[in-house]
Design a protein around this motif. Structure first.
Motif, PDB file in Angstrom:
ATOM      1  N   ALA A 185     -40.091 -41.412 -11.259  1.00 48.27           N
ATOM      2  CA  ALA A 185     -39.851 -42.829 -10.965  1.00 48.27           C
ATOM      3  C   ALA A 185     -38.400 -43.227 -11.229  1.00 48.27           C
ATOM      4  N   GLY A 186     -37.789 -42.625 -12.219  1.00 53.92           N
ATOM      5  CA  GLY A 186     -36.428 -42.994 -12.572  1.00 53.92           C
ATOM      6  C   GLY A 186     -35.421 -41.921 -12.238  1.00 53.92           C
ATOM      7  N   LYS A 187     -35.723 -41.140 -11.200  1.00 51.57           N
ATOM      8  CA  LYS A 187     -34.915 -39.956 -10.899  1.00 51.57           C
ATOM      9  C   LYS A 187     -33.425 -40.222 -10.754  1.00 51.57           C
ATOM     10  N   SER A 188     -33.063 -41.411 -10.341  1.00 53.36           N
ATOM     11  CA  SER A 188     -31.639 -41.690 -10.158  1.00 53.36           C
ATOM     12  C   SER A 188     -30.898 -41.861 -11.483  1.00 53.36           C
ATOM     13  N   LEU A 189     -31.576 -42.353 -12.522  1.00 54.63           N
ATOM     14  CA  LEU A 189     -30.878 -42.646 -13.778  1.00 54.63           C
ATOM     15  C   LEU A 189     -31.457 -41.973 -15.022  1.00 54.63           C
ATOM     16  N   VAL A 190     -32.696 -41.517 -14.969  1.00 49.95           N
ATOM     17  CA  VAL A 190     -33.309 -40.916 -16.156  1.00 49.95           C
ATOM     18  C   VAL A 190     -32.794 -39.491 -16.324  1.00 49.95           C
ATOM     19  N   THR A 199     -33.783 -41.608 -21.905  1.00 51.49           N
ATOM     20  CA  THR A 199     -32.316 -41.688 -21.872  1.00 51.49           C
ATOM     21  C   THR A 199     -31.869 -41.887 -20.433  1.00 51.49           C
ATOM     22  N   TYR A 200     -31.081 -42.929 -20.225  1.00 52.75           N
ATOM     23  CA  TYR A 200     -30.550 -43.267 -18.901  1.00 52.75           C
ATOM     24  C   TYR A 200     -29.061 -42.933 -18.880  1.00 52.75           C
ATOM     25  N   SER A 201     -28.603 -42.348 -17.786  1.00 52.97           N
ATOM     26  CA  SER A 201     -27.171 -42.076 -17.663  1.00 52.97           C
ATOM     27  C   SER A 201     -26.782 -42.013 -16.192  1.00 52.97           C
ATOM     28  N   CYS A 202     -25.495 -42.196 -15.971  1.00 52.81           N
ATOM     29  CA  CYS A 202     -24.941 -42.154 -14.620  1.00 52.81           C
ATOM     30  C   CYS A 202     -23.585 -41.457 -14.709  1.00 52.81           C
ATOM     31  N   GLU A 211     -34.295 -52.438 -13.786  1.00 54.77           N
ATOM     32  CA  GLU A 211     -34.908 -52.078 -12.499  1.00 54.77           C
ATOM     33  C   GLU A 211     -35.634 -50.741 -12.589  1.00 54.77           C
ATOM     34  N   VAL A 212     -34.995 -49.757 -13.196  1.00 56.43           N
ATOM     35  CA  VAL A 212     -35.618 -48.436 -13.324  1.00 56.43           C
ATOM     36  C   VAL A 212     -36.811 -48.500 -14.272  1.00 56.43           C
ATOM     37  N   GLU A 213     -36.686 -49.227 -15.378  1.00 55.11           N
ATOM     38  CA  GLU A 213     -37.816 -49.371 -16.300  1.00 55.11           C
ATOM     39  C   GLU A 213     -39.003 -50.036 -15.621  1.00 55.11           C
TER      40      GLU A 213
END
Length: 117
Positions: free
Chosen positions: A52-57, A83-86, A98-100
């Protein structure tokens, strides 16, 4: 006195070293706790979170599992540190929220998970 045959050592197959550069942008960690049926496995929740959070997780790890009087019969609480990162910018709250929300929606849909307050 020491005698060594380095030919054997140097001819041994060595695995490829895998490295990735350290991001210039900080990561953000948040803890989420979900109440799910006892039959739900934590690895399935982790897999769904990463999908679900593939872009930022960048990482998701279980840090607590609780079964007891406060979660109800046949239920358990699984707490996960996400953990979220970019790689190209510093994350803002709006992006993380949004990702959560996507993660919460996906876990509710797949596992009937409820966010534990």
């Amino acid at each position: 006195v020491l005698e060594m045959n380095l030919d054997s050592l140097l001819s041994a197959k060595v695995s490829t070293i895998k490295m990735s550069p350290i991001s210039r942008f900080p990561s953000v960690s948040r803890d989420l706790a979900f109440v799910v049926d006892k039959t739900v496995e934590a690895k399935d929740l982790i897999k769904a979170i990463k999908f679900a959070g593939k872009s930022l997780v960048s990482e998701a790890q279980v840090f607590d599992v609780y079964e007891g009087e406060h979660v109800g019969e046949g239920k358990k609480s699984i707490a996960i540190s996400v953990t979220y990162s970019c790689d190209n910018h510093t994350l803002i709250d709006k992006e993380i929220i949004e990702v959560e929300n996507k993660i919460k929606f996906e876990l509710t849909k797949q596992f009937k998970a409820e966010l534990r307050g």
